[in-house]
Enzyme design. Structure first.
Site, PDB file in Angstrom:
ATOM      1  CE  LYS A   1       8.709  -4.399  60.197  1.00  0.00           C
ATOM      2  NZ  LYS A   1       9.752  -4.977  61.004  1.00  0.00           N
TER       3      LYS A   1
ATOM      4  CE1 TYR B   1      10.453   0.432  68.369  1.00  0.00           C
ATOM      5  CE2 TYR B   1      10.378  -0.335  66.099  1.00  0.00           C
ATOM      6  CZ  TYR B   1      11.101   0.022  67.221  1.00  0.00           C
ATOM      7  OH  TYR B   1      12.471  -0.035  67.189  1.00  0.00           O
TER       8      TYR B   1
ATOM      9  CG  ASP C   1       5.464   3.337  60.842  1.00  0.00           C
ATOM     10  OD1 ASP C   1       5.663   2.479  59.954  1.00  0.00           O
ATOM     11  OD2 ASP C   1       6.194   3.470  61.834  1.00  0.00           O
TER      12      ASP C   1
HETATM   13  C1  LIG Z   1       5.743   0.088  62.352  1.00  0.00           C
HETATM   14  C2  LIG Z   1       7.223   0.218  62.379  1.00  0.00           C
HETATM   15  N1  LIG Z   1       7.772   1.418  62.178  1.00  0.00           N
HETATM   16  C3  LIG Z   1       9.108   1.592  62.186  1.00  0.00           C
HETATM   17  C4  LIG Z   1       9.956   0.527  62.410  1.00  0.00           C
HETATM   18  C5  LIG Z   1      11.436   0.736  62.422  1.00  0.00           C
HETATM   19  O1  LIG Z   1      12.005   0.108  61.336  1.00  0.00           O
HETATM   20  P1  LIG Z   1      13.567  -0.288  61.387  1.00  0.00           P
HETATM   21  O2  LIG Z   1      13.718  -1.301  62.441  1.00  0.00           O
HETATM   22  O3  LIG Z   1      13.824  -0.812  60.004  1.00  0.00           O
HETATM   23  O4  LIG Z   1      14.324   0.968  61.637  1.00  0.00           O
HETATM   24  C6  LIG Z   1       9.422  -0.747  62.632  1.00  0.00           C
HETATM   25  C7  LIG Z   1      10.305  -1.887  62.895  1.00  0.00           C
HETATM   26  O5  LIG Z   1       9.903  -2.984  63.129  1.00  0.00           O
HETATM   27  C8  LIG Z   1       8.023  -0.914  62.627  1.00  0.00           C
HETATM   28  O6  LIG Z   1       7.446  -2.096  62.857  1.00  0.00           O
END
Ligand SMILES: Cc1ncc(COP(=O)(O)O)c(C=O)c1O
Length: 443
Positions: A260, A153, A232
């Site tokens: 996070k 994600y 990511d």
């Molecule tokens: C692995 C990963 N990448 C990107 C995102 C997107 O981050 P945001 O919700 O701060 O835009 C998330 C959100 O939970 C995530 O878990």
């Protein structure tokens, strides 16, 4: 050991009252899908939290819970950590957002460079989607190619959400430029890579561990193809190890993205990477935003990273998380139900799964969640351990599983799990825990 309170339905009158107002004014009700009412048994679970301290939270009706969601990741030290909160308060005396750059931008970038292996260069933003999108744009500019392959994600922006079934409003031209590949499947990745592939962006690990050599092989396939590799690390960064999955697995990607856990709840995201790639941000690739250098979050990040290092936090998360995972699986095995429920994942972040053999997994999960919330645990299927989760919180959760899993077994055997639900079951999670290959490009 903390006493396991007698199970009781929490009173959630105030939660429901606020929710009634929210549905009138806030489409989808929530700003963060994973925090929304669809992820907690309706009628039983609280909907709004008011306060947190350590690993504990209090809802708007005054009920206390041990929180196993931890703000969906950020609260790596726990709520209201004294060191981070003091850094925020000190900075607050001087100001939040300024008209010129702030020295903390440099200080925090230097500390990220110390901790994160690929961080020759560092940029900041606010959300995870900001930095994954910046990474994708950079990769496209650097390679002169457009296609993106992803696995995991990566946020709400067009280029990623194009791979899902909730892509209303995303132009077809954008949809065509992103495809997915399955985790731990090098052949599929090799077949998906082509002369048009600008980057491969993946979560280095979600719950399923990488097969030995998988990440290194992904890197070498990318190099052979002239494609940039992006990790990511939103979930793995500052949690799996101080330097994230890059450090843990010994593979340094061209670019990496973080948020996070870096600032214990303050909104900060980070893009790190090779200097020659990141240099494009000097001019050609535009990546600027009003709050990128906001000082409270940077002050929090500095204090948080120091605490993560000085308190050896990743080791503690791994120890407590492993204990919970092992205990869950031991209880499931002793009950003879391990064929359809188990806990797995990296030590610091694990998930409980329920097989369809035991009935609708959403209903089974809802039953466990309901019984946990009745015992003072806020849980939505995962254990996101923080530094504030001590042995006492782990003991209390394990004691709850020891009570709940036999009840679950008996309900499954009688085909009576739906009948034991006291509220509405949870909805499917949008953010997948596995099977990320939703939009393959292979023939
Ligand atoms: C692995 C990963 N990448 C990107 C995102 C997107 O981050 P945001 O919700 O701060 O835009 C998330 C959100 O939970 C995530 O878990």
């Amino acid at each position: 050991m903390l006493n396991t309170p007698a199970p009781r339905d929490p009173v959630i009158t105030e939660s429901e009252r606020i929710y009634g107002r929210a549905v009138e004014v806030i489409p989808a009700v929530t700003q963060t899908l994973a925090k929304g009412p669809g992820q907690h048994v309706r009628g039983i679970s609280p909907k709004y939290l008011q306060r947190g301290k350590g690993a504990h939270v209090w809802d708007v009706d005054g009920n206390e819970y041990v929180d196993w969601c931890m703000g969906i990741g950020p609260l790596v030290l726990g709520y209201a950590d004294a060191a981070v909160d003091e850094a925020i308060s000190r900075q607050l005396q001087d100001g939040i957002t300024f008209s010129l750059m702030h020295p903390l931008e440099v200080e925090v970038a230097e500390m990220v460079r110390e901790l994160v292996p690929n961080a020759e260069s560092v940029r900041f933003s606010k959300t995870g989607a900001d930095v994954t999108s910046a990474a994708v744009r950079l990769a496209r500019a650097f390679t002169g190619r457009e296609h993106v392959l992803c696995c995991g994600y990566h946020g709400w922006h067009d280029w990623y959400i194009a791979t899902t079934d909730r892509r209303g409003g995303v132009p077809e031209a954008v949809v065509e430029e992103t495809s997915t590949f399955p985790y731990n499947d090098l052949d599929a990745l090799a077949r998906s890579l082509g002369p048009e592939t600008a980057c491969v962006i993946l979560e280095p690990v979600v719950f399923e561990a990488p097969q030995p050599g998988f990440l290194a092989q992904v890197q070498s396939l990318c190099r052979q193809n002239g494609t940039l590799l992006v990790f990511d690390e939103m979930w793995t960064g500052f949690r799996l190890a101080l330097g994230g999955a890059q450090e843990f697995f010994g593979v340094s990607p061209d670019l990496a993205t973080y948020s996070k856990a870096i600032a214990n709840g303050m909104p900060l995201s980070v893009l790190t990477g090779r200097r020659d790639v990141m240099r494009l941000l000097d001019r050609d690739v535009f990546f600027f935003t009003t709050f990128g250098g906001e000082a409270l979050s940077l002050a929090a990040a500095l204090a948080c990273m120091r605490a993560l290092r000085d308190r050896n936090v990743p080791a503690r998360l791994a120890r407590v998380g492993k204990r919970i995972r092992d205990a869950y699986n031991r209880i499931a095995e002793s009950l003879g139900i391990a064929a359809w429920t188990r806990c797995f994942g990296m030590d610091c972040r694990t998930i409980v799964t329920f097989d369809a053999a035991a009935g609708d997994p959403l209903v089974t999960r809802s039953f466990v969640q309901q019984e946990l919330v009745r015992r003072g645990h806020l849980w939505s299927g995962t254990h996101t351990v923080s530094f504030a989760h001590g042995e006492a919180e782990a003991d209390r959760l394990i004691a709850a599983y020891e009570e709940i899993l036999p009840e679950l077994k008996s309900a499954v055997e009688k085909g009576d799990v739906p009948g034991r639900l006291r509220g509405e079951p949870v909805e499917p999670v949008f953010r997948r825990a596995s099977n990320f290959d939703t939009k393959p490009c292979r023939t």
